[in-house]
Enzyme design. Structure first.
Site, short mmCIF file in Angstrom:
data_model
loop_
_atom_site.label_atom_id
_atom_site.label_comp_id
_atom_site.label_asym_id
_atom_site.label_seq_id
_atom_site.Cartn_x
_atom_site.Cartn_y
_atom_site.Cartn_z
N GLU A 1 94.91 43.24 11.94
CA GLU A 1 95.63 43.46 10.68
C GLU A 1 95.56 44.90 10.21
O GLU A 1 96.46 45.39 9.52
CB GLU A 1 95.12 42.52 9.59
CG GLU A 1 95.49 41.05 9.82
CD GLU A 1 94.46 40.29 10.63
OE1 GLU A 1 93.56 40.93 11.22
OE2 GLU A 1 94.56 39.05 10.70
N MET B 1 83.65 66.04 14.79
CA MET B 1 83.46 66.68 13.49
C MET B 1 82.04 66.44 12.99
O MET B 1 81.43 67.34 12.38
CB MET B 1 84.48 66.15 12.48
CG MET B 1 84.49 66.93 11.18
SD MET B 1 84.83 68.70 11.38
CE MET B 1 86.61 68.76 11.17
N LYS C 1 99.57 29.09 -0.24
CA LYS C 1 100.29 28.27 0.73
C LYS C 1 101.15 27.21 0.06
O LYS C 1 102.26 26.93 0.50
CB LYS C 1 99.27 27.61 1.67
CG LYS C 1 99.89 26.98 2.91
CD LYS C 1 98.83 26.56 3.91
CE LYS C 1 99.48 26.09 5.21
NZ LYS C 1 98.47 25.74 6.23
N PHE D 1 88.32 27.38 3.09
CA PHE D 1 88.36 28.08 4.38
C PHE D 1 89.30 29.29 4.29
O PHE D 1 90.42 29.17 3.83
CB PHE D 1 88.82 27.12 5.48
CG PHE D 1 88.93 27.80 6.82
CD1 PHE D 1 87.80 28.31 7.46
CD2 PHE D 1 90.16 27.91 7.45
CE1 PHE D 1 87.90 28.94 8.68
CE2 PHE D 1 90.26 28.55 8.68
CZ PHE D 1 89.12 29.06 9.30
N GLN D 2 88.82 30.41 4.72
CA GLN D 2 89.57 31.68 4.71
C GLN D 2 90.05 32.06 3.31
O GLN D 2 91.12 32.64 3.16
CB GLN D 2 90.72 31.65 5.71
CG GLN D 2 90.21 31.62 7.16
CD GLN D 2 91.29 31.87 8.20
OE1 GLN D 2 92.46 31.55 7.99
NE2 GLN D 2 90.90 32.43 9.34
#
Lengths: 584, 195
Positions: free
Chosen positions: A49, A488, A161, A111-112
């Site tokens: 993502e 760096m 959802k 969940f999630q």
């Protein structure tokens, strides 16, 4: 006509003119992925993502249109927090849609489930949780409005959802009704008049050009201002290309790794006209000794930037293009009333001084390095690779970079002559930005050649998106400046930690970048000597059906010069060793 | 619990001066209070708005002395009154950053001298047979009201200027403050100063 919330969302995106969405589906966003099949919108399936977010940023930076990304709830949403933060820092318009658990499950640790509007409140211009499918067209219209107007930036729409599954109707959204959102537009005439007087009085003026000039599409107006006034220009890291490097009055990039002339011009200036720039610490160095002699005109569309770091003598809160045009008109008016007001001889000595500095203190690196101690070929200088790349690619090539030494070399040694031809992560400094951003840039400008200059450390963070590029036939080209170090960080340990190198070695061979590139469906090339540089670039330029990765084995010891050490005054600028000791 | 409870002691700097304070007289801490500014926000009455406002203060390193929030006469809008520590950040920067929040409809900064300020206090004070009438009398002097009476304590409600609440706290402190809750100050511009 009845439709689902998911269909309403897709229809709303279509009605906003969205052509492409970068995303990755999952449980909570599943309903929205069904109508995508029937939509005119192209969906590009990323492998992580974070890649979706940076690709949307690359798309937005080259097109000026908002980038759109869509991901699922929970980990999908948290994975895109970094791109949101990056876009927030660099004022990139982004609309991110996240799936969310059903409204009745919110707050139950489902969940999630993650409170992503809470998580992202500090890294978005605004965000919305849609609780009723009826609101979708208006929320989407508001989201695009906020992302693209005023100081652009990222927004997030969280989409439960059950809202996606519920039945609703779709109506053309009405005018956006956000009583608390009033971005400024035109400049205050009194402020413009005051700015014009300062410009006319200045003997050592500098136009300090920032990313706001690009956001406002003000490059053409800026060119007219320079032609009228003859004032020299410096372009910040975010503004490279806003004014052409090839112009005699362009003195390049100021800042921690800016060139001597750009840095010192600001230090000696008696007037800074800051155009869409925000006095970032990487530009100012120690603020109390930054541009000590200068009066300041600060033009910014974000009122909160005015006086945040440096109190201006004149503040112009306005769109940069409108402000520059108003300033042009005010200057012309005064020049007509007072012949000689814009007499170029007034600042001629100043320009002569800058030209002399540019002549004496150019960007420097060792162009004829000695063979290495074991008798091998001389080490390949990264700056040489960038110069060859510039010379061998079309004028309008889009250059993308990650974050670190390679980014600074790219910003210094590439010649930027067009707006929106440079894509990088400025404010947040997000390693791993280059590969996905290049993909987004190529999707946004398929007519342009897109090269990314990347570091080996950066490349390893997001290289998997080259699978996306191969699968979607997005022929980006990646030049890895592989110095086997987190360069760096190594440079800072070299300079400020007595060469005690802690956790910065990466190995040039592990992974094998050529094999890795080929495993991802790209062409992989390796370059170890100066002679191989140009042929490899030319070969890469001919490949247009898949991505190309070139593993340039560059000198591990090379440092970025000049450098203003962190926290010191810009007057303490450290030049390349070959220039140290030259009388300034 | 006594008046010397650590929590209260920590929250209140020692004043040194005796409790001989009269309502309306200048408080010994008045000078210090001018470090405070009141910022009043009119915000959309939507979920999460308070979090956005408070989060912005945290994120930008601005300090809040107190905060009060409730709907206005227009149910779509709420008013938030924030007392800002102007030593923690320039007031202008606080206001400009708050103004960028999409849900903030209007923002007014009020110098204490230009504001009508008010605050509400509930305090439970330990009393015995002797001190009960003294505390009740003090409450009356300050315009407070006894809202609860127990065997060893009374609870006083006082709505007044915040400085008067400070003073009242000091005069009852020697009796023993058992519990105390203040709402934080709310403010409107003095008439004639309204922009």
């Amino acid at each position: 006509m009845e439709l689902t919330g998911a269909q309403s969302l897709i229809k709303s995106l279509e009605s906003q003119g969205v052509e492409v969405v970068f995303g990755l589906p999952g449980g909570a966003i599943l309903p929205v992925y069904d109508p995508i099949i029937d939509s005119s919108i192209r969906h590009i399936l990323v492998r992580h993502e974070q890649g979706a977010g940076h690709a949307a940023e690359g798309y937005a930076q080259v097109t000026g249109r908002p980038g759109v990304a869509m991901v699922t709830s929970g980990p999908g949403a948290t994975n895109i927090v970094t791109p949101l933060a990056n876009a927030f820092m660099d004022s990139t318009p982004l609309v991110v849609v996240t799936g969310q658990v059903a409204t009745q499950s919110i707050g139950t640790d489902a969940f999630q489930e993650v409170d992503i509007t809470g998580v992202t409140a500090g890294v978005t211009k605004h965000n919305w949780l849609v609780t009723n499918a009826r609101d979708i067209p208006n929320v989407v219209a508001e989201a695009f409005h906020v992302a693209t107007t005023g100081r652009p930036g990222p927004v997030l729409v969280d989409f439960p959802k059950d809202v996606a599954n519920s039945l609703t109707t779709w109506e053309e959204p009405g005018p956006v009704d956000l009583p608390g959102y009033r971005p400024p537009a035109a400049a205050d005439p009194a402020a413009i008049a005051a700015a014009a007087e300062l410009v006319l009085a200045a003997e050592r003026p500098v136009l300090y050009v920032g990313g706001g000039v690009l956001k406002a599409d003000a490059s053409a107006a800026l060119s007219r201002l320079v032609e009228l006034t003859g004032i020299p220009v410096v372009t910040t890291l975010m503004a490279r290309g806003a004014f052409p490097d090839g112009h005699r009055l362009c003195f390049g990039m100021p800042g921690m790794h800016g060139n001597f002339t750009a840095v010192t011009a600001m230090q000696r200036a008696d007037l800074l006209v800051a155009l869409g720039s925000r006095f970032d610490d990487r530009v100012t160095g120690k603020v109390s000794s930054f541009a000590p002699l200068a009066k300041v005109v600060h033009v910014d569309i974000d009122r909160a930037e005015i006086g945040k770091v440096r109190r201006p003598d004149v503040a112009v809160v306005a769109d940069c293009r409108l402000a520059i045009e108003a300033l042009l008109a005010a200057l012309r008016e005064r020049a007509a009333a007072r012949p000689g007001a814009l007499d170029p001889t007034r600042i001629a000595p100043w320009i002569a001084t800058l030209d002399e500095w540019r002549e004496r203190f150019p960007l420097a690196y060792d162009r004829a390095p000695a063979p290495d101690a074991r008798g091998g070929p001389p080490p390949l200088k990264p700056q040489y690779v960038i110069e060859q790349l510039r010379a061998a690619t079309p004028e309008d090539t889009v250059l993308v970079s990650g974050v670190g030494q390679h980014q600074m070399w790219a910003a210094q040694h590439w010649r930027f002559d067009q707006p929106r031809s440079w894509v990088n992560s400025g404010g947040l400094g997000t390693m791993g930005f280059a590969v996905p951003a290049a993909i987004g840039a190529k999707v946004g400008r398929p007519d342009r050649m897109v090269w990314a200059v990347d570091g080996d450390g950066c490349f390893q963070m997001t290289a998997q998106e080259l699978v996306t590029a191969s699968a979607e036939r997005i022929p980006v080209k990646i030049a890895i400046l592989n110095n086997a170090y987190l360069g760096m960080v190594r440079q800072w340990q070299h300079m400020f930690y007595e060469e005690r190198y802690s956790e910065v070695y990466l190995s040039p061979d592990l992974p094998d970048y050529v094999l890795w590139a080929e495993a991802m469906g790209c062409v992989g090339l390796r370059v170890t000597s100066h002679e191989e540089v140009l042929p490899a670039i030319e070969k890469a330029n001919e490949i247009d059906d898949r991505p190309v990765v070139i593993d340039f084995r560059t000198d591990s010891m090379e440092q970025v010069y000049p450098m203003v050490p962190s926290g010191l005054s810009n007057d303490e600028i450290v030049l390349h060793p070959s220039q140290q000791g030259l009388a300034r | 619990m006594s008046a010397g409870s650590p929590r209260l002691a920590a929250a209140e700097p020692p004043t040194g001066s005796g409790p001989a304070l009269v309502p309306g007289s200048p408080s010994p801490r008045a000078g210090k209070r001018l470090r405070h500014h009141v910022v009043t926000l009119v915000v959309e009455n939507k979920a999460g708005v308070l979090v956005r406002v408070a989060g912005l203060f945290a994120r930008r390193g601005f300090n809040i002395f107190s905060l009060a929030v409730a709907p206005t006469h227009d149910p779509r809008l709420s008013r938030i009154s924030i007392v800002v520590d102007v030593d923690s950040a320039p007031l202008e920067q606080v206001v400009d950053q708050l103004d960028k929040l999409v849900n903030v409809v209007q923002i007014d900064e009020l110098h204490p001298l230009d504001a009508r300020e008010a605050e509400l206090l509930l305090v439970t004070v330990a009393v015995d047979g002797v001190s009960r009438s003294q505390v009740i009398q003090l409450a009356e002097i300050y315009g407070g009201k006894i809202v609860d009476v127990g065997p060893g304590a009374v609870t006083v409600r006082l709505a007044s200027a915040p400085e008067a609440l400070d003073d009242f706290e000091e005069v009852v402190r020697p009796y023993g403050i058992l519990q105390l809750q203040r709402t934080g100050r709310i403010a409107l511009p003095k008439l004639g100063y309204e922009s």
